[in-house]
Design a protein around this motif. Structure first.
Motif, mmCIF file in Angstrom:
data_model
loop_
_atom_site.group_PDB
_atom_site.id
_atom_site.type_symbol
_atom_site.label_atom_id
_atom_site.label_comp_id
_atom_site.label_asym_id
_atom_site.label_seq_id
_atom_site.Cartn_x
_atom_site.Cartn_y
_atom_site.Cartn_z
ATOM 1 N N ASP C 48 0.832 -1.202 0.000
ATOM 2 C CA ASP C 48 0.000 0.000 0.000
ATOM 3 C C ASP C 48 0.868 1.255 0.000
ATOM 4 O O ASP C 48 0.494 2.279 0.510
ATOM 5 N N TYR C 49 2.054 1.119 -0.537
ATOM 6 C CA TYR C 49 2.949 2.261 -0.668
ATOM 7 C C TYR C 49 3.643 2.084 -2.008
ATOM 8 O O TYR C 49 3.660 0.985 -2.563
ATOM 9 N N ASN C 124 5.305 14.740 6.988
ATOM 10 C CA ASN C 124 3.961 14.412 7.446
ATOM 11 C C ASN C 124 2.965 14.295 6.308
ATOM 12 O O ASN C 124 1.958 13.611 6.432
ATOM 13 N N ASP C 125 3.234 14.982 5.180
ATOM 14 C CA ASP C 125 2.287 14.890 4.061
ATOM 15 C C ASP C 125 2.681 13.770 3.096
ATOM 16 O O ASP C 125 2.212 13.737 1.974
ATOM 17 N N TRP C 126 3.548 12.845 3.514
ATOM 18 C CA TRP C 126 3.959 11.651 2.761
ATOM 19 C C TRP C 126 4.978 11.936 1.673
ATOM 20 O O TRP C 126 5.354 11.040 0.923
ATOM 21 N N LEU C 353 2.671 10.467 -1.618
ATOM 22 C CA LEU C 353 1.620 11.474 -1.476
ATOM 23 C C LEU C 353 0.583 11.314 -2.579
ATOM 24 O O LEU C 353 -0.632 11.315 -2.323
ATOM 25 N N LYS C 356 -1.620 8.256 -1.981
ATOM 26 C CA LYS C 356 -2.614 8.482 -0.931
ATOM 27 C C LYS C 356 -3.727 9.388 -1.439
ATOM 28 O O LYS C 356 -4.907 9.169 -1.144
ATOM 29 N N ALA C 357 -3.329 10.417 -2.196
ATOM 30 C CA ALA C 357 -4.330 11.354 -2.700
ATOM 31 C C ALA C 357 -5.254 10.662 -3.689
ATOM 32 O O ALA C 357 -6.474 10.883 -3.683
ATOM 33 N N ASP C 359 -6.012 7.518 -3.700
ATOM 34 C CA ASP C 359 -6.903 6.656 -2.929
ATOM 35 C C ASP C 359 -8.127 7.426 -2.466
ATOM 36 O O ASP C 359 -9.201 6.869 -2.271
ATOM 37 N N ARG C 360 -7.921 8.727 -2.253
ATOM 38 C CA ARG C 360 -9.046 9.544 -1.777
ATOM 39 C C ARG C 360 -9.765 10.247 -2.927
ATOM 40 O O ARG C 360 -10.551 11.153 -2.679
ATOM 41 N N TYR C 362 -8.736 12.420 -5.052
ATOM 42 C CA TYR C 362 -8.440 13.833 -5.256
ATOM 43 C C TYR C 362 -8.208 14.086 -6.740
ATOM 44 O O TYR C 362 -7.700 13.233 -7.462
ATOM 45 N N MET C 370 -1.020 20.150 -3.860
ATOM 46 C CA MET C 370 -0.442 19.630 -2.623
ATOM 47 C C MET C 370 1.075 19.563 -2.727
ATOM 48 O O MET C 370 1.796 19.858 -1.768
#
Lengths: 620, 116, 579
Positions: C48-49, C124-126, C353, C356-357, C359-360, C362, C370
């Protein structure tokens, strides 16, 4: 090999004869004694656990807890009671000890080592030094695991299956990771695996290459077949677990996260892991060994029974060939059923279905084995000798164990039964009254060959009957409790789930209904422990005081181990072994005795000539 | 296997040739992975590249196993042992890889979070 | 007694013992590496990365492949020489094999060394940056939790000597006083004496372990703590026993099986617990003595530096009130110092990043925004400015690259370009790109284009084991990077901005974890094989004299293992280096 090869007249020093011996018989006995001691220790841990389950609020009675030092008790037995963490420690180590340090070494290490070369007519194992190394790695690994009880961290606490992420975080708070129970457990496991690999390579080579003249594949006793299959199971199934062990060691020592998924929190903060791993991977690797391991436990035991039944019914083993094929199929199938332990992990449903099918399939060879043994009794003139009594008890007990396993094979039923006492009851029926009874039978059967004396029959009965009764009283209630939903890891036996006054919580009421069984089971366990005392006495006194055997073949059996002197010397056989027939030639009409040993030359002969070939060595 | 001196001298030549072949395959596998013109399938690494890479490796492994390790004329027992193990290893790899197909409750390996 | 078929083959199986054994052993090795490769595949397909595909420098792997193949050839040559009774040739070939093994391991060592000195920091924002951290005078990476301590509390059950030493060293000459009076229990049988050690506010000596020193006090206190714990548990235990005996006795308890089996008497248990507490209070079995679990001292703000893996810091922001809790339960309170990391950045990676984005769900605009936000958040240091510049260059380059691919390979049937840049190309600024962009930006005459980037991209040899800081960030005589030749900009990352940091060790992610595990195990096999073959080389002559066939058999068996090690590498190389 010539007839006098085994006269080694020099007397080796003690350490060479008993400690670093390369003789397969001595190594077999080393394995046997060590394994029995480990079994005893595992049993002791279990008594502590059962006390905690039945009487969670009472201090452990002094007759159990006297072994612990005051400092140890202060650390681990709060107010003299077994607390959750301590219970987990005992639970994890009980499982590990029983499976890896007790039953496998007893079945495969002890019986396999002692009997296999004798039964195939070999002078020793193919690699005697490797054999010795195998025993010592096993012992060191076992002691490492058990020694961790004395560490600051205590021993491993994550169950014998050692599932991450629980095991990944276990003991993580200790600055020196090397001296923690969890790490020592993993290192010990790697040692045990190494030992098993050395052993299995040795066994298979011996069976393939050191068979006596005339010992064709289909003339091998079923015991040898079972050992061959067991050897392959160990050889091929253990490496993936070794991988799992190594990966978890890497996780622990370098902070990697093979088995830790993304987003774990500990101590109220994100765990310092990269994440991205999966506990499912560990479970795959573990159960790829774990399931074949069940058959590694079972096959030596069923093999002992398969030797004892023909000798004591005086008729051939029923369906020898089908049993051989069944055990081969069983060996193969056992590699592709592992994930039935993992139905609840969120694995894909197609994969679950696949494993459900193979699991149901594997019951076929198992049933072939057990049915053949059962039919072997039919029409036999049964002699209820001590080994035969145990062997007879093995059949129904293992039957219960096997049949209670069927519901667990089905995905849907397993949803309910997973991780309950039903599972515990099921596999303990397989292992304790099943496998261990078979191994007890083996001890009583081959003891005369090992020491030249029978074990005492009266003490044997005092061992057998209470064992049979109490072991059922221990495990049968587990099935009931399990179906009622009792979880297998409750250290206080479900006390925490009892209903409050006037509560109508169905689960709590069920717990209340079934919780009294805990007392019955625990009391039975203590009685079961008492029932083992006659056995221990028997084992050590029969060595000096038991009834002497009349000849080298006290049970009138047909397989080659009975052709050796009693006890067999270095090099085993005193004559050139050759095999002329199958392993179970009992009650042949054309033969005037009711057994026709494998090593007797087929010729027109009188019965007194029959024994000519097996005169015990006078010089021995 | 061939034990006469002549046969062994002959096989030495064979071993040398196989060694050269292995070198060539190694270069080939690197080229396939790094040279854009030899990139099959989509741009960059994808399934086809994986298959090609593993296929070349398998051929190389086969050469080592059959020639260097003399599997081309070995006894039956050895075949059973070794290929049995390979079969189990393949089963292991396949069933591991398939664990999450047709999932029951699976959305990514874990519920994802964006930490912001 | 002699074991048959040690040298000669058995007729019906056609094999000698060691031949069977080695193949059995190899079969189990197949399963071992089968387990490792299946783990690799599992970890990769369910990752998942962003999997760092084709992330390793190819050249050392390639050279190592050549070396292993060559050694495999010479090992069969060595065996054949024995068969032909040519001892000297055997020695030659076998020696070459061993040299190969050594070279292989040395190259492996270079690779590992480069990885273990390469730092990755995930914001923190990957977003991730990679590079080299700075090293302090002790050659240790400058990566610490720093706290200006006001107090330190040691856990008496578990404080750990090496941590203690570090803390004492850090505090140095500062004044340390006892937070409260320290009194220990001394047991004489059941009698307890209370011995005052240190008064509240009294100074404690940090040096050595003589009377009055911190180490001395801690040791005494620990001893007393363990003794007290033992005493207290004994008191509690006997009280509980007494209480249970009373409860059962009051009920006229005679192991009433029926009673026990039919009802579960909660009240009985509660009665026993209460009675036990009462007994303890009444002191019938002795008294509970205080056994304080921790010892706290006051420090006057000395700076303590702790390796991050030793514990957790509650608040990392400089100047805030913070608490450092070490694994051994030592708690350091104080004001957070500068715990940031200075790093010479040689790669910036936005893929995590982006993943992850996506996945959401975006939008692409939001994702780009971002990324820009991250660059803005870097502040206005020189290094940050440089990184922003490189990002502008990279955006230009990737557009050019996308256009090139589109033109070169044309569209597919849907009209979309057949080939598009990968995510790596799109969202990762590699060290080679950085070098190229930097060189291009220095010369006003050079325009950024695909050709110029290619021209200034370092080749395989310049980056033998990865980003070449020695060449592109050369260090001057003063031990500092020469700013005029710096290609990798330096930035200082505050600790509170860091989600996760690690060198390129197994900790960094599962790709490196499985890489190290597989190659490490393979390396162990190389060493093991070399030892066995070396044994035949150096101690085989006796065996050879006795029976050349015997040694030949043994070398064949050792050789089989060696070939297998080669065979494993044949898979390791493409799977880890090229995929």
């Amino acid at each position: 090999m010539s007839a006098d090869d085994h006269h080694d007249h020099h007397n080796p020093p003690f350490w060479q004869k008993y400690l670093l011996s390369t003789d397969h018989k001595m190594i077999g006995m080393q394995y046997g004694i060590t394994a029995l001691l480990f079994l005893l220790f595992g049993f002791f841990l279990m008594m502590m656990m059962r006390w905690s389950i039945a009487y969670p609020d009472e201090p452990v009675p002094t007759w159990i807890s006297w072994v612990f030092s005051d400092d140890w008790k202060a650390r681990w037995l709060t107010s003299g009671k077994v607390e959750g963490e301590t219970y987990n420690m005992f639970g994890a180590m009980h499982g590990t000890i029983m499976v890896f340090l007790g039953v496998v070494p007893l079945g495969f290490g002890a019986f396999g080592n002692y009997v296999t070369p004798l039964q195939i007519g070999a002078p020793d194992m193919a690699f005697p030094k490797l054999n010795c190394a195998s025993y010592w790695t096993y012992l060191v690994g076992g002691l490492m695991m058990c020694g961790s009880f004395f560490l600051e961290s205590g021993s491993a606490k994550s169950g014998w299956t050692n599932y991450p992420p629980l095991s990944a975080f276990a003991d993580a708070q200790h600055p020196n990771q090397f001296f923690t129970g969890q790490t020592q457990w993993l290192l010990g496991l790697v040692m045990l695996i190494t030992s098993s690999l050395l052993g299995s390579v040795n066994f298979i080579t011996t069976i393939i290459n050191l068979r006596a003249k005339g010992m064709t594949w289909m003339r091998m006793p079923f015991f040898v077949w079972a050992m061959l299959v067991t050897g392959f199971l160990l050889l091929l199934a253990f490496p993936p677990l070794e991988v799992a062990g190594i990966m978890q060691l890497v996780d622990r020592t370098t902070g990697s996260s093979f088995f830790q998924p993304t987003g774990l929190y500990t101590d109220g903060a994100a765990a310092d892991y990269a994440g991205g791993g999966s506990p499912l991977l560990y479970q795959h690797l573990f159960w790829f060994l774990g399931h074949p391991e069940v058959y590694v436990l079972l096959l030596p035991s069923i093999a002992c029974v398969a030797e004892i039944i023909p000798a004591n019914t005086r008729k051939p083993l029923w369906g020898y060939k089908s049993m051989v094929y069944a055990v081969l199929v069983l060996g193969f199938l056992s590699f592709i059923v592992w994930a039935h332990h993992m139905y609840l992990t969120g694995m894909g449903s197609s994969v679950s279905t696949f494993f459900q099918i193979t699991t149901v399939l594997i019951s076929i060879p198992s049933v072939v084995l057990i049915t053949s043994l059962l039919i072997s009794l039919w029409g036999g003139s049964i002699r209820f000798t001590m080994p035969m009594i145990w062997a007879c008890a093995f059949l129904p007990m293992f039957g219960i164990g096997g049949l209670t396993g069927l519901p667990l094979a089905f995905n849907l039923v397993d949803l309910h039964l997973h991780d309950t006492y039903y599972v515990i009851g099921h596999f303990h029926y397989v292992v304790a009254p099943g496998i261990l009874f078979g191994l007890f039978a083996g001890i009583y059967y081959w003891y005369p060959k090992m020491f030249g004396r029978y074990m005492n029959k009266t003490l044997g009965h005092f061992h057998f009957w209470p064992s049979l009764i109490f072991i059922n009283l221990v495990f049968f209630p587990m099935l009931l409790q399990g179906m009622a939903g009792f979880h297998r890891r409750w250290y206080n036996g479900g006390e925490g789930y009892l209903p409050a006054e006037g509560s109508e919580d169905v689960f709590a009421l069920t717990v209340q209904e079934w919780i009294p069984l805990n007392v019955l089971m625990s009391v039975s366990v203590f009685c079961l422990a008492a029932a083992q005392i006659p056995f221990v006495i028997n084992l050590f006194t029969a060595w000096k005081t038991g009834k002497k055997v009349e000849n080298d073949n006290p049970w009138d059996a047909t397989t080659l181990e009975w052709a050796t002197p009693t006890p067999p010397g270095h090099g085993n056989f005193t004559f050139d072994v050759a095999v002329y027939r199958g392993p179970y030639e009992y009650s042949r009409p054309d033969c005037d005795k009711d057994f026709y040993p494998q090593w007797h030359e087929p010729k027109e002969e009188t019965s007194s000539d029959l024994d000519a070939g097996i005169k015990p060595d006078e010089n021995h | 296997m061939a034990d006469s001196p002549e046969a062994i001298k002959k096989s030495i030549k064979l071993y040398f040739c196989i060694g050269m072949l292995l070198f060539m395959f190694t270069v080939l596998t690197v080229l396939v992975a790094t040279v854009p013109a030899l990139d099959f399938g989509a741009h960059g690494f994808d399934g086809i590249d994986a298959i090609i890479g593993v296929a070349i490796a398998s051929v190389k492994a086969g050469l080592v196993a059959f020639i260097f390790m003399h599997l081309n004329h070995e006894k039956k027992a050895i075949y059973w042992i070794f290929f049995g193990a390979i079969a189990f290893a393949v089963i292991l790899i396949l069933l591991f890889a398939l664990s999450f197909i047709d999932p029951i409750i699976f959305k990514g390996m874990m519920p994802d979070r964006i930490g912001q | 007694m002699e074991i048959p078929y040690i040298v000669n083959a058995r007729k019906d199986t056609g094999l000698n013992n060691s031949k069977i054994a080695i193949w059995l052993f190899l079969a189990s090795e197949v399963m071992l590496f089968g387990g490792l490769f299946s783990s690799y595949i599992f970890l990769r397909i369910y990752a998942d990365y962003p999997w760092p595909e084709r992330a390793l420098p190819v050249l050392p792997g390639l050279v190592n492949t050549f070396i292993l193949i060559a050694s495999s050839v010479t090992v069969v040559f060595a065996w054949a020489s024995l068969k032909l009774l040519q001892w000297r040739k055997f020695v030659g070939y076998m020696s070459f094999t061993l040299v190969c093994a050594v070279v292989f391991m040395v190259l492996k060592g270079f690779e590992y060394n480069a990885k273990l000195h390469h730092q990755s920091i995930q914001y923190n924002d990957w977003t991730s940056i990679e590079g080299h951290t700075h090293y302090d005078e002790n050659k240790k990476a400058d990566n610490y939790y720093t706290i200006n301590a006001t107090s330190v509390a040691f856990d008496l059950g578990s404080y750990y000597e090496p941590y203690l030493d570090t803390i004492i060293d850090s505090i140095g000459n500062s004044k340390v006083t006892a937070k409260s009076s320290i009194v220990i229990n001394d047991f004489d049988g059941d009698k307890v004496m209370r011995i005052p050690l240190v008064k509240q506010g009294e100074g404690i000596n940090l040096e050595g372990d003589d009377e009055g020193s911190l180490r001395y006090i801690l040791e005494l206190a620990k001893e007393s703590f363990i003794e007290s714990r033992r005493h207290n548990e004994q008191v509690r235990e006997s009280a509980l026993r007494k209480a249970w005996a009373n409860v059962k006795g009051n009920d006229d308890f005679r192991f009433n099986a029926v009673d026990e089996l039919t009802q579960y008497d909660k009240a009985k248990k509660e009665a026993a617990t209460e009675e036990a507490a009462a007994i303890v209070e009444s002191g019938v079995y002795g008294t509970i003595v205080p056994n304080a679990g921790a010892l706290e001292v006051v420090v006057d703000g000395a700076e303590i530096k702790i390796t991050p893996s030793w514990g957790k810091m509650s608040v990392a922001k400089q100047g805030e009130k913070s608490m450092l809790k070490l694994k051994d339960q030592t708690v350091i309170r104080g004001i957070a110092g500068d715990s940031g990391i200075s790093i010479d950045v040689d790669a910036v990676d936005h893929r995590h990043l982006v993943m992850k984005a996506r996945d959401r769900n975006y939008s692409q605009e939001k994702i780009d925004e971002m990324i820009e936000d991250w660059y803005k958040s870097l502040g206005d240091s020189k290094g940050a400015e440089k990184l922003r510049e490189h990002w502008v260059s990279h955006k230009k380059w990737r557009e050019l690259w996308a256009t090139y691919l589109k033109d070169e390979y044309g569209p597919n049937e849907d009209g979309e370009p057949k080939r598009v840049p990968t995510d790596v190309e799109w969202y990762r600024v590699t060290w080679k790109h950085m070098v190229a962009y930097e060189q291009i930006s220095r010369d006003k005459d050079i325009e950024l284009s695909l050709d110029t980037v290619k021209q200034f991209t370092p080749g395989m040899v310049a980056g033998f084991v990865g980003a070449n800081h020695g060449k592109y960030n050369p260090v001057g005589d003063d031990g500092k990077v020469k700013e005029s030749e710096r290609h990798f900009p330096v930035i200082h990352v505050a600790r509170e901005d860091i989600r996760f940091e690690s060198v390129f060790s197994p900790k960094m992610n599962n790709y490196y974890a499985i890489y190290f595990t597989v190659t490490g195990l393979h390396g162990l096999h190389v060493i093991g094989g070399a030892l066995v073959l070396g044994y035949y080389l150096f101690f085989g002559y006796g065996m050879y004299k006795e029976n050349p066939e015997w040694l030949a058999n043994r070398v064949e068996v050792g050789g089989l293992f060696w070939h297998f090690v080669d065979l494993v590498w044949i898979f390791v190389f493409p799977i880890f280096y090229l995929m």
